[in-house]
Design a protein around this motif. Sequence first.
Motif, PDB file in Angstrom:
ATOM      1  N   SER A   1      38.984  43.383  41.440  1.00 59.10           N
ATOM      2  CA  SER A   1      37.392  43.915  41.067  1.00 59.10           C
ATOM      3  C   SER A   1      37.563  45.546  41.482  1.00 59.10           C
ATOM      4  CB  SER A   1      36.497  43.412  42.127  1.00 59.10           C
ATOM      5  OG  SER A   1      36.617  44.037  43.267  1.00 59.10           O
ATOM      6  N   VAL A   2      36.671  46.114  40.817  1.00 55.80           N
ATOM      7  CA  VAL A   2      36.778  47.624  41.003  1.00 55.80           C
ATOM      8  C   VAL A   2      36.511  48.153  42.402  1.00 55.80           C
ATOM      9  CG1 VAL A   2      35.891  48.172  38.584  1.00 55.80           C
ATOM     10  CG2 VAL A   2      34.092  47.829  40.396  1.00 55.80           C
ATOM     11  N   ALA A   3      36.072  47.118  42.922  1.00 58.90           N
ATOM     12  CA  ALA A   3      36.105  47.512  44.673  1.00 58.90           C
ATOM     13  C   ALA A   3      37.443  47.176  45.110  1.00 58.90           C
ATOM     14  CB  ALA A   3      34.800  46.659  45.175  1.00 58.90           C
ATOM     15  N   GLY A   4      38.344  46.745  44.592  1.00 58.95           N
ATOM     16  CA  GLY A   4      39.606  46.387  45.411  1.00 58.95           C
ATOM     17  C   GLY A   4      39.767  45.076  45.716  1.00 58.95           C
ATOM     18  N   LYS A   5      38.810  44.086  45.345  1.00 57.68           N
ATOM     19  CA  LYS A   5      39.087  42.697  46.040  1.00 57.68           C
ATOM     20  C   LYS A   5      39.681  41.705  44.993  1.00 57.68           C
ATOM     21  CE  LYS A   5      36.454  43.897  49.638  1.00 57.68           C
ATOM     22  NZ  LYS A   5      37.054  44.011  50.718  1.00 57.68           N
TER      23      LYS A   5
ATOM     24  N   MET B   1      40.234  43.820  31.788  1.00 62.44           N
ATOM     25  CA  MET B   1      39.204  43.047  31.371  1.00 62.44           C
ATOM     26  C   MET B   1      37.828  43.778  30.890  1.00 62.44           C
ATOM     27  SD  MET B   1      40.503  40.003  33.695  1.00 62.44           S
ATOM     28  CE  MET B   1      39.291  39.074  33.349  1.00 62.44           C
ATOM     29  N   ALA B   2      37.060  43.169  30.108  1.00 65.10           N
ATOM     30  CA  ALA B   2      35.766  43.587  29.783  1.00 65.10           C
ATOM     31  C   ALA B   2      34.770  44.145  30.862  1.00 65.10           C
ATOM     32  CB  ALA B   2      34.970  42.684  28.572  1.00 65.10           C
ATOM     33  N   ASN B   3      34.868  43.388  31.860  1.00 63.31           N
ATOM     34  CA  ASN B   3      34.176  43.444  32.928  1.00 63.31           C
ATOM     35  C   ASN B   3      34.522  44.273  34.092  1.00 63.31           C
ATOM     36  OD1 ASN B   3      36.010  42.093  34.259  1.00 63.31           O
ATOM     37  ND2 ASN B   3      34.863  40.453  34.969  1.00 63.31           N
TER      38      ASN B   3
ATOM     39  N   PHE C   1      43.679  32.209  27.348  1.00 64.40           N
ATOM     40  CA  PHE C   1      42.308  32.018  28.271  1.00 64.40           C
ATOM     41  C   PHE C   1      41.264  32.795  27.619  1.00 64.40           C
ATOM     42  CE2 PHE C   1      46.336  31.420  30.644  1.00 64.40           C
ATOM     43  CZ  PHE C   1      46.264  30.352  31.342  1.00 64.40           C
ATOM     44  N   SER C   2      39.927  32.001  28.346  1.00 61.67           N
ATOM     45  CA  SER C   2      38.636  32.924  27.791  1.00 61.67           C
ATOM     46  C   SER C   2      38.725  33.863  29.071  1.00 61.67           C
ATOM     47  CB  SER C   2      37.746  31.839  28.257  1.00 61.67           C
ATOM     48  OG  SER C   2      37.653  31.326  29.758  1.00 61.67           O
ATOM     49  N   ALA C   3      37.720  34.520  29.158  1.00 63.33           N
ATOM     50  CA  ALA C   3      37.293  35.643  30.103  1.00 63.33           C
ATOM     51  C   ALA C   3      37.259  35.031  31.463  1.00 63.33           C
ATOM     52  CB  ALA C   3      36.076  36.476  29.721  1.00 63.33           C
ATOM     53  N   THR C   4      36.999  33.977  31.553  1.00 62.59           N
ATOM     54  CA  THR C   4      36.881  33.295  32.900  1.00 62.59           C
ATOM     55  C   THR C   4      38.052  32.406  33.422  1.00 62.59           C
ATOM     56  OG1 THR C   4      35.752  31.398  31.901  1.00 62.59           O
ATOM     57  CG2 THR C   4      34.265  33.144  33.000  1.00 62.59           C
ATOM     58  N   PHE C   5      39.267  32.755  32.678  1.00 66.21           N
ATOM     59  CA  PHE C   5      40.374  32.163  32.931  1.00 66.21           C
ATOM     60  C   PHE C   5      40.591  30.622  32.723  1.00 66.21           C
ATOM     61  CE2 PHE C   5      41.191  35.802  36.099  1.00 66.21           C
ATOM     62  CZ  PHE C   5      41.704  36.463  34.996  1.00 66.21           C
TER      63      PHE C   5
END
Length: 183
Positions: free
Chosen positions: A52-56, A20-22, A98-102
């Motif tokens: 997330s990049v933090a693994g959450k 995803m873009a974020n 879907f949009s980027a916010t699902f």
Amino acid sequence: MSKPLNLGKVDTELNALAKMANSTVGIFGASSESISGTKLMGQRDGIISSVSVAGKFGKAIRSSNSKSARSWQSATNSLFLGGDSVIDGRMEAVVTKFSATFVPTWTTRYPSSSPAMTADGAISRFVLFSSTSLIPGIKGWKPAKEASVLIGFDARGAITSAHRVAAAPISIGYTRDLGVVVL
């Protein structure tokens, strides 16, 4: 190496990922368990979440109908998802953008004998599945028996093209050089 991430314990499957873009990763599949605080709504729900990049894990979103078994089987980086829904023994191929916010932008379903597989093209989106009946919007499509079909959509979900696929497909992709590739 990082610690493994666990989502579900007994009956959860993850079938597709999307970058995803974020910088998060979208994860898609199915589960009959409570996931990230969301409870089962159907017999088995399609699930959508992110890491997330933090693994959450992000919040889980469930796709369901109270009497259905749903599953997301395919996803693109633009969040064009394909899968299936089975209600009372009848299968439907399901595709949703879907949009980027699902949030669903558009969705459509077709009677089928296989889940929907998706691919992004340069200006279109494509779905591939085994059709079992008439498809509104495709002139002359009325298979006497199950037949694989490749359908192209515009950004709003309108059908722009349709092609019969001779063999039983196992995968779909898109390249700039070749266009849609069906294996």
